[in-house]
Design a protein around this motif. Sequence first.
Motif, PDB file in Angstrom:
ATOM      1  N   TYR A  37      70.108  83.442 -26.999  1.00  0.00           N
ATOM      2  CA  TYR A  37      69.128  84.438 -26.559  1.00  0.00           C
ATOM      3  C   TYR A  37      68.909  85.498 -27.619  1.00  0.00           C
ATOM      4  N   SER A  38      67.685  85.987 -27.703  1.00  0.00           N
ATOM      5  CA  SER A  38      67.365  87.079 -28.627  1.00  0.00           C
ATOM      6  C   SER A  38      66.102  87.752 -28.097  1.00  0.00           C
ATOM      7  N   LEU A  41      60.223  88.478 -29.512  1.00  0.00           N
ATOM      8  CA  LEU A  41      58.845  88.879 -29.201  1.00  0.00           C
ATOM      9  C   LEU A  41      58.032  88.943 -30.489  1.00  0.00           C
ATOM     10  N   LEU A 166      60.633  98.788 -15.447  1.00  0.00           N
ATOM     11  CA  LEU A 166      59.530  97.943 -14.963  1.00  0.00           C
ATOM     12  C   LEU A 166      59.949  97.353 -13.627  1.00  0.00           C
ATOM     13  N   TRP A 179      63.737  80.621  -9.751  1.00  0.00           N
ATOM     14  CA  TRP A 179      63.902  81.995  -9.269  1.00  0.00           C
ATOM     15  C   TRP A 179      62.788  82.250  -8.249  1.00  0.00           C
ATOM     16  N   ASP A 184      62.900  88.551  -5.579  1.00  0.00           N
ATOM     17  CA  ASP A 184      62.885  89.548  -6.664  1.00  0.00           C
ATOM     18  C   ASP A 184      61.895  90.691  -6.441  1.00  0.00           C
ATOM     19  N   TRP A 192      66.347  92.007 -11.811  1.00  0.00           N
ATOM     20  CA  TRP A 192      65.945  90.597 -11.703  1.00  0.00           C
ATOM     21  C   TRP A 192      66.554  89.759 -12.820  1.00  0.00           C
ATOM     22  N   PRO A 195      71.221  87.638 -13.155  1.00  0.00           N
ATOM     23  CA  PRO A 195      71.956  86.356 -13.230  1.00  0.00           C
ATOM     24  C   PRO A 195      72.058  85.758 -14.630  1.00  0.00           C
ATOM     25  N   VAL A 204      70.358  92.429 -25.279  1.00  0.00           N
ATOM     26  CA  VAL A 204      69.013  91.849 -25.354  1.00  0.00           C
ATOM     27  C   VAL A 204      68.063  92.558 -24.380  1.00  0.00           C
ATOM     28  N   ALA A 208      64.738  94.783 -25.187  1.00  0.00           N
ATOM     29  CA  ALA A 208      63.452  94.242 -24.744  1.00  0.00           C
ATOM     30  C   ALA A 208      62.730  95.263 -23.857  1.00  0.00           C
ATOM     31  N   ARG A 223      56.483  85.424 -26.184  1.00  0.00           N
ATOM     32  CA  ARG A 223      57.770  84.815 -26.514  1.00  0.00           C
ATOM     33  C   ARG A 223      57.830  83.450 -25.853  1.00  0.00           C
ATOM     34  N   ASN A 225      60.377  80.717 -23.855  1.00  0.00           N
ATOM     35  CA  ASN A 225      61.643  80.481 -23.182  1.00  0.00           C
ATOM     36  C   ASN A 225      61.677  78.991 -22.833  1.00  0.00           C
ATOM     37  N   TRP A 226      62.814  78.450 -22.528  1.00  0.00           N
ATOM     38  CA  TRP A 226      62.871  77.009 -22.243  1.00  0.00           C
ATOM     39  C   TRP A 226      63.988  76.691 -21.268  1.00  0.00           C
ATOM     40  N   PHE A 280      52.469  89.744 -16.854  1.00  0.00           N
ATOM     41  CA  PHE A 280      53.425  88.824 -17.487  1.00  0.00           C
ATOM     42  C   PHE A 280      53.107  87.396 -17.061  1.00  0.00           C
ATOM     43  N   TYR A 316      73.748  77.744 -16.585  1.00  0.00           N
ATOM     44  CA  TYR A 316      72.703  78.616 -16.034  1.00  0.00           C
ATOM     45  C   TYR A 316      71.358  77.886 -15.977  1.00  0.00           C
TER      46      TYR A 316
HETATM   47  C1  HEM Z   1      65.126  85.054 -17.201  1.00  0.00           C
HETATM   48  C2  HEM Z   1      61.492  87.656 -15.387  1.00  0.00           C
HETATM   49  C3  HEM Z   1      60.650  89.640 -19.706  1.00  0.00           C
HETATM   50  C4  HEM Z   1      64.518  87.368 -21.414  1.00  0.00           C
HETATM   51  C5  HEM Z   1      64.249  85.641 -16.323  1.00  0.00           C
HETATM   52  C6  HEM Z   1      64.196  85.384 -14.905  1.00  0.00           C
HETATM   53  C7  HEM Z   1      63.178  86.116 -14.412  1.00  0.00           C
HETATM   54  C8  HEM Z   1      62.572  86.836 -15.500  1.00  0.00           C
HETATM   55  C9  HEM Z   1      62.711  86.189 -12.966  1.00  0.00           C
HETATM   56  C10 HEM Z   1      65.118  84.458 -14.104  1.00  0.00           C
HETATM   57  C11 HEM Z   1      66.329  85.213 -13.667  1.00  0.00           C
HETATM   58  C12 HEM Z   1      67.130  84.442 -12.609  1.00  0.00           C
HETATM   59  O1  HEM Z   1      67.942  83.566 -12.988  1.00  0.00           O
HETATM   60  O2  HEM Z   1      66.933  84.702 -11.415  1.00  0.00           O
HETATM   61  C13 HEM Z   1      60.934  88.394 -16.423  1.00  0.00           C
HETATM   62  C14 HEM Z   1      59.790  89.262 -16.284  1.00  0.00           C
HETATM   63  C15 HEM Z   1      59.562  89.819 -17.479  1.00  0.00           C
HETATM   64  C16 HEM Z   1      60.565  89.311 -18.386  1.00  0.00           C
HETATM   65  C17 HEM Z   1      58.970  89.470 -15.009  1.00  0.00           C
HETATM   66  C18 HEM Z   1      58.457  90.786 -17.826  1.00  0.00           C
HETATM   67  C19 HEM Z   1      58.655  92.022 -18.106  1.00  0.00           C
HETATM   68  C20 HEM Z   1      61.626  89.206 -20.543  1.00  0.00           C
HETATM   69  C21 HEM Z   1      61.729  89.567 -21.923  1.00  0.00           C
HETATM   70  C22 HEM Z   1      62.809  88.956 -22.416  1.00  0.00           C
HETATM   71  C23 HEM Z   1      63.399  88.168 -21.334  1.00  0.00           C
HETATM   72  C24 HEM Z   1      60.761  90.476 -22.685  1.00  0.00           C
HETATM   73  C25 HEM Z   1      63.255  89.085 -23.860  1.00  0.00           C
HETATM   74  C26 HEM Z   1      64.410  88.943 -24.302  1.00  0.00           C
HETATM   75  C27 HEM Z   1      64.973  86.514 -20.437  1.00  0.00           C
HETATM   76  C28 HEM Z   1      66.018  85.528 -20.649  1.00  0.00           C
HETATM   77  C29 HEM Z   1      66.172  84.844 -19.450  1.00  0.00           C
HETATM   78  C30 HEM Z   1      65.241  85.449 -18.519  1.00  0.00           C
HETATM   79  C31 HEM Z   1      66.774  85.290 -21.946  1.00  0.00           C
HETATM   80  C32 HEM Z   1      67.081  83.641 -19.196  1.00  0.00           C
HETATM   81  C33 HEM Z   1      66.192  82.404 -19.321  1.00  0.00           C
HETATM   82  C34 HEM Z   1      66.866  81.059 -19.415  1.00  0.00           C
HETATM   83  O3  HEM Z   1      67.943  80.909 -19.998  1.00  0.00           O
HETATM   84  O4  HEM Z   1      66.244  80.074 -18.973  1.00  0.00           O
HETATM   85  N1  HEM Z   1      63.258  86.536 -16.663  1.00  0.00           N
HETATM   86  N2  HEM Z   1      61.388  88.447 -17.707  1.00  0.00           N
HETATM   87  N3  HEM Z   1      62.660  88.351 -20.218  1.00  0.00           N
HETATM   88  N4  HEM Z   1      64.533  86.433 -19.161  1.00  0.00           N
HETATM   89 FE1  HEM Z   1      62.998  87.470 -18.423  1.00  0.00          FE
END
Ligand code: HEM
Length: 343
Positions: A37-38, A41, A166, A179, A184, A192, A195, A204, A208, A223, A225-226, A280, A316
């Motif tokens: 993770y990083s 953006l 936010l 999710w 949420d 949110w 987890p 991180v 962010a 960005r 994600n995967w 988003f 995860y």
């Molecule tokens: C995962 C929402 C922005 C990094 C998630 C999850 C949600 C979410 C709902 C799943 C969490 C769970 O397990 O329940 C959002 C929303 C964003 C946002 C609404 C808008 C502001 C960002 C940004 C980053 C980020 C800017 C930059 C680092 C991550 C990471 C995960 C994650 C690393 C784990 C994903 C994975 O491993 O599959 N996010 N996120 N998120 N988010 Fe965000």
Amino acid sequence: MTIRFNDETFRDDYTFHNSPEAIRRFPFPFDQDSYMYSVNLEPHAGGRAGTPFQNRFDVDEHYVAEMKDREITLAQDPLRCQSLPHMELAGWDFLELVMVSKAEDYPELFELHRDGDRWHWINRPLGIEQRFTFLDPTTLPCGPLEYITRQTQGDHALLDQRDDNLWMDAGMITSQADWSLDFDIGMNFYEWHAPVPKAHEMGVFQRALKFLLNLRQEAPVRRLNWTMTVNPRLDTSPENYHKWGPEKRTITPETVGAKQHLRVELQTLWRLPRSNAIAFPIRCYLCSLEDIVTQPKWGRRLHRVLRDLPDELAEYKGFAVNRPTIVDYLAKFDDGAPTSPGI
Ligand code: HEM
């Protein structure tokens, strides 16, 4: 540009497929042989012609089928779309952003005619024509967020900004990686994300959030994600885990190439003009392993990334149970050649 829309499904018989062109433009997310993770953006300011980064809202061969799939999910569970009362203006902001962007970027598919607040919207692929008054909800068949996101690929969250945080106060979430909007809604950025393993300790999310609180209009960012998904299913929600969770157990050495998909999210972030909210959009792209390995440098790299991924991330992301089978399959496409940085 003409797009031929696929007749396909994302559930039951899973007839989803990628054309050779869709495989070539798949947003392969790894720019090196390992992953952590990083705060990845970068400006969302266009990209090479033909890539998913070229336009503000990518429209591809899956558009019509994805919108049908959303309709099915919403009919079964209307809570996948929610908007707290103070978010209606943000919904209008987002409707405007999408309509203006799509009409400019895909004039052969979408048209928007504006005469003051009297707007006329034409969506050719979905056969929709709508005259309405901007900011007057009585002139649309449903709220502005629901209206426009029934016509826009990807999930969409709208975040209110207050108290230096936010808040997820509205969204249309039908193609999420495990999710729930209903769980949420009303949570803040740290809540949110609670987890997610490792990223909190790495700072991180602090970095962010700081960046996002200062996001400017006209300067969207993006960005990637995967994760991994068995079968090309869009609705991998906790609400329907009983439908898709057991499918993980159908992965064998014989089925893994066709059934296991790399799921990539192209996430963009937009400051909205009237509400000061952030939109988003989370656009999901699916590609089976057997399609991935048609690009030798992707097969080679994905093998190394998944083989070496920390256990907490595989857990995860929900594919730890199938990791050995996936890695064995991909190993056949890794000749050990050195790779260069970049995609
Ligand atoms: C995962 C929402 C922005 C990094 C998630 C999850 C949600 C979410 C709902 C799943 C969490 C769970 O397990 O329940 C959002 C929303 C964003 C946002 C609404 C808008 C502001 C960002 C940004 C980053 C980020 C800017 C930059 C680092 C991550 C990471 C995960 C994650 C690393 C784990 C994903 C994975 O491993 O599959 N996010 N996120 N998120 N988010 Fe965000």
